[in-house]
Design an enzyme around this catalytic site. Sequence first.
Site, short mmCIF file in Angstrom:
data_model
loop_
_atom_site.label_atom_id
_atom_site.label_comp_id
_atom_site.label_asym_id
_atom_site.label_seq_id
_atom_site.Cartn_x
_atom_site.Cartn_y
_atom_site.Cartn_z
N CYS A 139 1.27 1.52 1.03
CA CYS A 139 2.17 0.41 1.32
C CYS A 139 1.72 -0.87 0.61
CB CYS A 139 2.21 0.17 2.83
SG CYS A 139 3.21 -1.25 3.28
N CYS A 142 2.08 -4.09 2.69
CA CYS A 142 1.04 -4.25 3.71
C CYS A 142 -0.30 -4.63 3.07
CB CYS A 142 0.81 -2.96 4.49
SG CYS A 142 2.28 -2.05 4.91
N ASP A 143 -0.65 -3.98 1.96
CA ASP A 143 -2.03 -4.06 1.46
C ASP A 143 -2.19 -4.75 0.11
OD1 ASP A 143 -2.82 -2.63 3.72
OD2 ASP A 143 -2.49 -0.70 2.74
#
Length: 312
Positions: A139, A142-143
């Site tokens: 992701c 997200c990261d």
Amino acid sequence: MSTKGNEKHVKVLVLGSGPAGLSAALYAARAELSPVVLTGMQLGGQAALTHSIENYPGFPKGVGGAELGDLFQKQAEHFGAKVEFDTAHEVDFSQRPFTVTTDSGEYKADTLIVSTGASSIHLNVPGEVEMTGRGVSYCATCDGWFFKDKKVVVVGGGDSALEEALFITRYASSVTIIHRREEFRAGAILQKRAKEHPKIKFVLSTVITEVVTGDKLEILKLKNVKTGEQSTFETDGLFIFIGHSPNTEMFKGKLEMSDLGYIKVNDKMETNIPGVYVAGEAADPHFRQVITSAGMGAAAAIQATRFLEAEE
Ligand code: NAP
């Protein structure tokens, strides 16, 4: 919704809160069926993890995935849908109302709309599991931030890989796309953008054979599929975007599905069990777009409404 002890009875229960589930909820709510949506683990579904969605009509400049999910939810709730942070684990279709067991208890549902979506496929190479969260990610939204000024590898040749690689260039000093073929599956616009981006490089006809384990990710082992030549590649991050598989485990043996686990539906989103409908990626190996999933959700809810009306 009526409640008896820990058991809740609903006319329409929707499993999943992605574009399919929330569109189904909107339509069922406007039919005054007071649907309940169980969010599942990922509120907003996969779309909510997408940084920007540029092909959903009505947003000429694109819209954030989480923002679009939030708008879907607000619109469904405005008309009376209830969204519960709960996850279904087991279904019993042996009699109606259907029984759905969740984290919080049990639902009895007159009709069920399954919109459980799909999850990222793993590479299945040594070291991948051990290094997930220590440099390996599925992701970018997200990261991506954790890789500011770092070297990152993206694996895959589809729309997801190229779109997410472009997104990661905001943070990373360089992004290398490793793809097993010379040709890309991704659409022409994304290919052009990626090929013209100064931070993006390509390593083609190459597969990752191992993620070398350690405190943090440093080395990938690679193999050229044409020459068989093996090599190593230094990187701080590995983002894996090689497709998705449907989240339909719970329905195995209960709903008819393809060999790949996609639930079979007819053109009315009906399954082999009357009163059970499927919308979105749980039934769609072909399109997997926000707009197609939303359309399937609307169709499933219209059909569930007709089914309940016919019973009255
Ligand atoms: P996808 O289109 O199925 O592409 C998966 C890619 O991963 C392919 O290039 C495939 O290689 C590669 N791959 C698969 N297994 C692999 C393995 N074991 N090792 C190495 N590479 C592997 O998946 P996706 O990119 O996630 O897209 C899914 C769907 O969502 C598509 O319909 C796509 O159009 C849609 N989508 C659309 C957008 C958009 O419209 N902006 C954005 C994201 C996704 P091969 O090509 O060699 O098979």
